[in-house]
Motif scaffolding. Sequence first.
Motif: not given
Length: 386
Positions: A230-242
Amino acid sequence: MRVSGKIYLDYQASTPVDSDVLSGMLSYFTHDFGNPHSSEHALGWSAAAAIDRARSSVASLIGADAEELFFTSGATESINHVIHAVCRSRPLDRTKILVSAIEHSCVLRAAEAYAECFGLTVELIPVLSSGLVDIERYRSMLDSSVALVAVMAVNNEIGTVQPIPKLSELAHFHGAYFFSDAVQAPLALKVDVEAWGVDFLSLSAHKLYGPKGVGALFMRSGLSAELFPLMHGGGQQEGVRPGTLPTPLCVGFGLAAESVISRYSEDYNQLLYKKDYFIASLKNHRVAFSLNGIQGELCHPGNISVSFHGVDAHSLLTKLQPILCAATGSACSSGFIEQSHVLRSIGLDEASAASTLRVSIGRYTDLLQLEESAAHFSAAIKELLS
């Protein structure tokens, strides 16, 4: 519980934070405040370890592996994530979403929005007067064009507990994903995502004596690689929910989950006893009422959806202010009152729906509060009817 003299009977809207949960959170605001994604120093390591413990605790609450659980800002975000991801990633011949007619408005609105955006249609699965999904109608709606089925595990207004394992099995037979909004479930039954066979499930900490502002999304192993985030960002939580995780809130969620696990039988039995006591108290005060939805083990033990005969629920609740905190069976938005779609879906006529309140009790409700509440209801109804 009492809050500045007020009796709180709205636990399905939100629960107070358990005192032990609050105590366990505090040091992560002041002492262990490091960014859990700072991987090069000790404070970051400490925060990351706390997040991992919390994730494992919440996963244990629902019978999941920790790797299948992602922290979010709450169930609304989790719901939007699932519906957006499935709509965007689906095979083009999967053109329908099925949602139960008594889903939370968040599921209904998200389904409508993303279906319109990605060219799908939304169909409502009818329910019986009990609030249970009409299985035969559901079967007839399933085919190879269905991309996603969404059915909440426990209804937030009338407390009905759905047969999720059966519903998910039928969806999977036709190749559809199955999602369950389970925010009300952990206090009503033991959640087991493997036994239930769900692909996705949403939770919110503030429904189970944890803090507001944090929730969780369960995503069955392997699905994250198939679906758009749903969101894009710094790759936290495997990129699933950054995004940087709020360590204190996640810790609180984990502690609340541990408390629910350890106290489940005690809390469940006490809620049943309190519910029966309140209903008996209403009868003793000669209040004319009827209960909505199914009762017994297929209803949330702390939920009481009650129609007070001949009385407008909004007027009654207003009359009870500021003494008693409960909820009507309707939603109010921008000053406009809209009759509950849940009550309409189970077949209540306009008068019965307009007379309905949801009383929801919890861990800190005691019998004296319930007896006083019944007396207040009786007195207020007599005044309104006179």
